[in-house]
Structures are given as C-alpha cells and as structure tokens.
Design an enzyme around this catalytic site. Structure first.
Site, PDB file in Angstrom:
ATOM      1  N   GLU A 131       0.886  -1.175   0.000  1.00 18.55           N
ATOM      2  CA  GLU A 131       0.000   0.000   0.000  1.00 18.55           C
ATOM      3  C   GLU A 131       0.915   1.214   0.000  1.00 18.55           C
ATOM      4  O   GLU A 131       1.524   1.548   1.011  1.00 18.55           O
ATOM      5  CB  GLU A 131      -0.912  -0.038   1.227  1.00 18.55           C
ATOM      6  N   CYS A 186      -1.396   8.880   3.280  1.00 23.54           N
ATOM      7  CA  CYS A 186      -1.241   8.257   1.964  1.00 23.54           C
ATOM      8  C   CYS A 186      -2.466   8.493   1.096  1.00 23.54           C
ATOM      9  O   CYS A 186      -2.399   8.345  -0.125  1.00 23.54           O
ATOM     10  CB  CYS A 186      -0.987   6.767   2.125  1.00 23.54           C
TER      11      CYS A 186
END
Length: 656
Positions: free
Chosen positions: A255, A294
């Site tokens: 990720e 993120c």
C-alpha cells in the site's frame, strides 16, 4: 540512552548499538533511539508461527472475534495515555483521534465480522458444485488459516492505526503477526503494544513487535507467511523483489503513497453547496495530520474557468488555519513528524515548482502558536499547474505533507485522463450534484483507483471523507499505489487464509464442511427434530413426514383467504394453451401445507421460525396430488450472545 523496546520471543528486550534517534516533532527534544541490532529474526518468525499460530488456528471465528472485541474495549478505556504520547509526533487531537480511536475502531469492526463466519476454525465458501450428472460427486471450497506469520512493515504517519488495521484482520483469520513500525514514531506503537501484552487477552506469540526496520527480515520467510508493506512506492518495489519472496512465492501486499486526485464537477460553480464542499474537503486533506496521509489529495482537478475561483477560495480557507503546538485547542494544524521530513518535503516542493507556481504559502514565513522553529512546522503549500498535460512532474512527484496542486481541465474526458496520469491511486473523489457526471467519471476512472468517493449536498453530513479508509471497504489501489488490497471486511480476512477445493461424495463433504449437501446420506431419526436440544442436533439429521393429498377445496379456500385468484388456481376453463394441466395449488399453500406436515405442535426447545430462504417453485402441484416433506438439518449457526443461559443458535433446514 533511552531506547525503544521490542516484544519478541515472549519478553521485552532492547537492541544493541546506538540506533536511530527520534525527536519530539514540536520541541525537537530527544525521545528515544531505535536499534534492531542483536535480534534473532529467524527465531522470532518461528516463534510466531508455532507459539502464536498454533493457538490462533485452533480458535473458532467467534472466539477470535470476541478476543479482538475484548482487546478493543480494553484499549479504549486507556486511550487518553496514547493521546499524550501522540502529541509528540506533531499530531493534534483530531489527528490523533484518527490514529488512536480509528485503530481501535478497526478492532471493533473486524470483531463484528465473526457473525458472518461459522463457529469453527475454517470457513466454507460459496455454494456446492455438482461435478456429476447423478449428484454423487461434488466439490466445495474451504478456507483455512495459513500456517505462517503475518509480517507488517508500517509507515511513520499512523503508528497505531497502521498496526491495528492489519492485525485485526490477520487475527480474525487465525494468523499471528510480527509488526515493524517506522523508527521515527515507533515509541507510540510500543506504548500500545505494552498495554496489549499487559492485557493477556491475546495468546502468547500472536503479536510480536520489532521497533524499527531490519534488513534481514525477509531472509527466512516461508511460503505460508504473508507480508504487508506501507510506505513509498520506490521502497516497496525494492522489497517486493527480494529473492526469498520470489523463491517462496510469499504473498506481498503493498500500500504505497499515491498522487490521489479530487475532481470538481463542472456543475459545482461558486455559490453551490458542492463548490463549498470541495474547498472544505481540500483544506481538510491538506492540513489533517499535516498532510501526512497516503490518501491525501495531491492533485485538485478543476474546470479551467473555475481555476481562479478555487485558488482564491482555498487561500481564504487556509488563512484560517492556525499552526503550532498540537496540544493547544486553538491550533488546527500541528507539525510534520520530524525536521528530516520537513527537509524532504521542501526538496519535493522545489521539484514541483520548476513548472508549477506556488500560489499559497512558503517555507520562510510562518506564524507558530505556542512553539518555535525547533519544531518541524511548515506552512500549507498550494501550487498551480496550468499545463498538466505537458508538465508531468505533478503526476510523478509527491510532496508528503500539507501540499496540493490545482490544475485545469476542459471537459470530463480530460479530467478522467488527468486522474489516470497518476498511474494508480488509493482513492479519488469527485464533487458534483450531477449523477450523470458522477457515473461517467466513476465508470471510466475506476480502473485506476482503489476507492472513489462521490460527494454532494445529499451525503455531505454522513460522508466519511476523501481520505478515510474504512474497515469494511478495500484499502489499496493499482499501479503506483502498490497493486495490493487491505481490509475490505471478509475479503481482507481471506488474504490470510488458503482456499482449497474439496472434492468427494456429498456424504463425505457434509462431514467435512458441517453443512448438509444435497444427495448426502440421511441420518434418520426416530424423534421429531424439533424435540432435540441445540447441542444434540447435527447436520444430516432427517425426518420423513406423513402424507397429505391436496384437494380442490384446499385450493379454493386458500384463494379466498389470500385474495390470490390467479386463473390457474380458480378458473380451470382458462387452462387451454397454458403450461398448466389441472387446477394448480398456490405455491404459498404448498409451503403452508409443508409447514403443517413438518412442524412439531407441542412445546419444546424450538423458539421461533426465523424465515425462509432458497424457496423456489419448480413445478406445479395439482389437485389430488399427494405430498410429503423430508426435513433435514442443513447447518447450525451458533448465537454469539454472552448472556445466553443455554447453548442456542439458528438451525437451517433443508426441506424437500
């Protein structure tokens, strides 16, 4: 020198050597150093696979879920101590809430999934598959826990949520975990693990903590292990190419930080609720966690005619953001995690500003409340890139902080193309009140995103926002975002389990799965099944009832009772040319008559009829036809109720 500790091999230890120092993001004060020298990594992984794994794999889903729920409740009662430590990472109360209570919320959410699994250590997936014409050879898929350890390499920005959003899932699946937080905020992860271990809720070995990164963590991984990585795309690609991972075919979920885009719909002009929602969301995504998410918005894609409006409105909104000591109530944005991160951010902004213009903020002028320049404070930065199809840096360079870039589009096709130029993102959003625009964007942009939020006036109050991954939704994205997938409810749990297709006779598969399979041998019983108590009922137990003949009177009376006067039931003169040969009984009459045949009239252990599933009317029943019922226990689903006085649950019956 103060050092962060590791919890491995059943004890707390410190590494050798000086290690990597971490500092208070607000004051610059030294907190601790992190070193992993001297750790026996192969022994740590083996300990997890055996000591923790053997216990977890034997637990049922309901036992695992209740364990995780207990842990969530335990940590929630102690949350305030984590807030005090979190301030040192530069996070405000709101920022910390996302990390701390968001992490605990992940435990609660995954614990609730226990109700969707059987009360056994493995899961039966999907429907049975008939592999023969006679139904005597069939298959079913089952999922069992992998016999390895989950290795989680986490980023610095969410030291609590990053750990718990992964561990909640692997624990539900029946796998232990070894967690490696980033050194710069490992002291906060350590504080939570201290409480987890002290609770004695998890079996020993279910969680081990290596406070920092170690280069040899992959050298002895095995095929049954699972690796997850959160961080930069460049680092993730290097790790994913480790020879041992390739040799052992170890699942690797990445990720990575991505250049997430938010699109302002052409209908969302100044004065509309959607325009204001776009500006508010942009400000929030720039400033929450000081932009260190993120999922933050890095690219704002707006109609070219609205570029100036967005720039001015966003600037006015950011003017209201107060920066300083995150402990102060009046502060709305804290600090970056470290001075080193501030230096990296400045370099990235300099790269972007070679083609884009900085239209808001700078690194030299900053009004700090309750702190000084010793902290890692920066101003929000907004850039403007007027030629996003020519100048590609904005689609390739991420400034991981309170930084975002505005860019124009002429039509929706251009907006979609610009969003896709990020080469894969965790999330995108579009702010529009036009469902037509929303559909066009979602259908064409979904290939490049793990999640898409459509935000408008109708859902604004309930919306969780652009940057909020949710436990029951997948978190991940294609391409630059890593190509992986985390969380996602049941989907996420299955990543830590092995799917296996089981072939055999229906009778054998009934015994293996605990679910009665059609054409399986019956377990004939002498008493009515409704006379049995919960603990005595077994899948396959079967009763054949006495018979009943359906009459004309039955059909006519049922039609008058229900007002269902469909011609096949009431007008036998109209049957010519139809599929019916005689007066036909109502399908629901057959069900009612079947209930009369199989229901046990006396008082007994059965409390109530929960409902009907898989009810199908495959062929007509005519007057003078004789029916009987075979009632077979298909499956037992335990009730997960702590206050229940006696064992109980739902029994699914296979009715023929």
């Amino acid at each position: 020198m103060n050092k962060t500790q590791h919890y491995v091999l059943g004890k707390w230890i410190t590494g050798t050597g000086e290690g990597i120092p971490s500092f208070d993001a607000v004051t610059g004060e030294f907190i601790a150093s992190t070193t992993v020298e001297g750790l026996d990594i192969p022994a740590i992984l083996h300990y997890g696979r055996t000591k923790g794994g053997e216990k977890l794999r034997k637990m049922t889903f309901q036992e695992r879920g209740n364990m995780i729920k207990s842990l969530a409740m335990y940590l929630t009662k102690r949350k305030e101590q984590f807030y005090e430590i979190s301030y040192r990472t530069g996070a405000t109360r709101v920022d910390s809430w996302i990390d701390i209570e968001g992490g605990f919320g992940n435990l609660f959410a995954n614990a609730s999934l226990r109700k969707l699994f059987p009360n056994q250590p493995f899961h039966v997936e999907g429907d049975p598959i008939d592999l023969s014409k006679g139904g005597r050879f069939m298959a079913h898929h089952i999922l069992v826990p992998k016999k390895g350890v989950a290795i989680h390499i986490n980023a610095f920005n969410f030291p609590i949520w990053g750990m718990l959003e992964k561990c909640a899932v692997n624990w539900m699946a029946g796998m232990p975990a070894v967690v490696l937080p980033a050194p710069v905020t490992a002291y906060l992860t350590e504080a939570v693990v201290q409480e987890i271990i002290a609770s004695n809720i998890l079996p020993e070995g279910a969680l081990q903590l290596i406070s920092g990164t170690t280069k040899n963590i992959f050298d002895t991984v095995e095929s049954q292990d699972v690796i997850t990585f959160t961080g930069s795309a460049a680092t993730g690609r290097l790790l994913k190419a480790h020879p041992r991972i390739i040799q052992e075919s170890v699942p690797f979920t990445m990720e990575a930080d991505s250049l997430n885009a938010s699109i302002l719909g052409e209908d969302a002009v100044p004065g509309t609720p959607e325009f204001d929602l776009f500006i508010n969301q942009a400000k929030s995504e720039i400033t929450v966690k000081c932009g260190q998410k993120c999922t933050a918005i890095r690219r704002m894609i707006v109609p070219e005619k609205l570029m100036d409006d967005v720039q001015i409105a966003l600037g006015k909104s950011l003017d209201k953001v107060t920066i300083g000591d995150p402990r102060l109530k009046e502060v709305r944005m804290g600090a970056l995690v470290s001075k080193a991160q501030a230096d990296v951010l400045k370099n990235r902004v300099n790269e972007l500003s070679k083609t884009a213009s900085i239209v808001y903020g700078d690194f030299d002028t900053l009004n700090i409340i309750g702190a000084n320049e010793k902290g890692a404070f920066v101003s929000p930065i907004v850039l403007r890139e007027d030629k996003p199809f020519q100048n590609l840096s904005v689609h390739e360079t991420e400034a991981f902080g309170p930084v975002s870039t505005i860019m124009p589009y002429k039509n929706l096709d251009e907006a979609i193309e610009l969003a896709q130029m990020g080469k894969g993102s965790l999330v995108s959003s579009i702010v529009t009140n036009s469902d037509e625009i929303a559909k066009e964007y979602v259908v064409n942009a979904a290939s490049h995103h793990g999640r898409i939020l459509v935000l408008n006036r109708e859902n604004a109050r309930q919306s969780t926002g652009h940057g909020s991954p949710l436990p029951l939704l997948v978190h991940g994205g294609p391409g630059r975002a890593g190509g992986g997938e985390e969380m996602g409810g049941i989907r996420g749990i299955k990543h830590y389990m092995q799917r296996c297709a089981i072939q055999g006779s229906p009778t054998t598969l009934t015994e293996i799965t605990g679910i009665y399979q059609p054409n399986s041998a019956y377990k004939e019983i002498t008493r009515h099944p409704f006379q049995y108590h919960w603990e005595d009922i077994q899948p396959g137990m079967s009763l054949k009832t006495h018979k009943r003949t359906v009459t004309d009177t039955d059909i006519i009376n049922f039609a008058n009772l229900t007002w269902d006067h469909f011609y096949a039931h009431t007008d036998i003169t109209s049957l010519d040319g139809s599929i019916f040969e005689k007066r036909t009984a109502h399908g629901y009459f057959i069900l009612a008559a079947a209930a009369g045949l199989f229901v046990y009239p006396n008082k007994g252990p059965v409390a109530a009829n929960y409902g009907l599933e898989e009810c199908r009317f495959l062929r007509p029943i005519y007057h003078n036809d004789t029916i009987y019922v075979r009632l077979t226990c298909k499956q037992k689903i335990e009730r997960d109720v702590a206050s229940a006085e006696h064992p109980s649950g739902i029994v699914k019956w296979f009715v023929e």
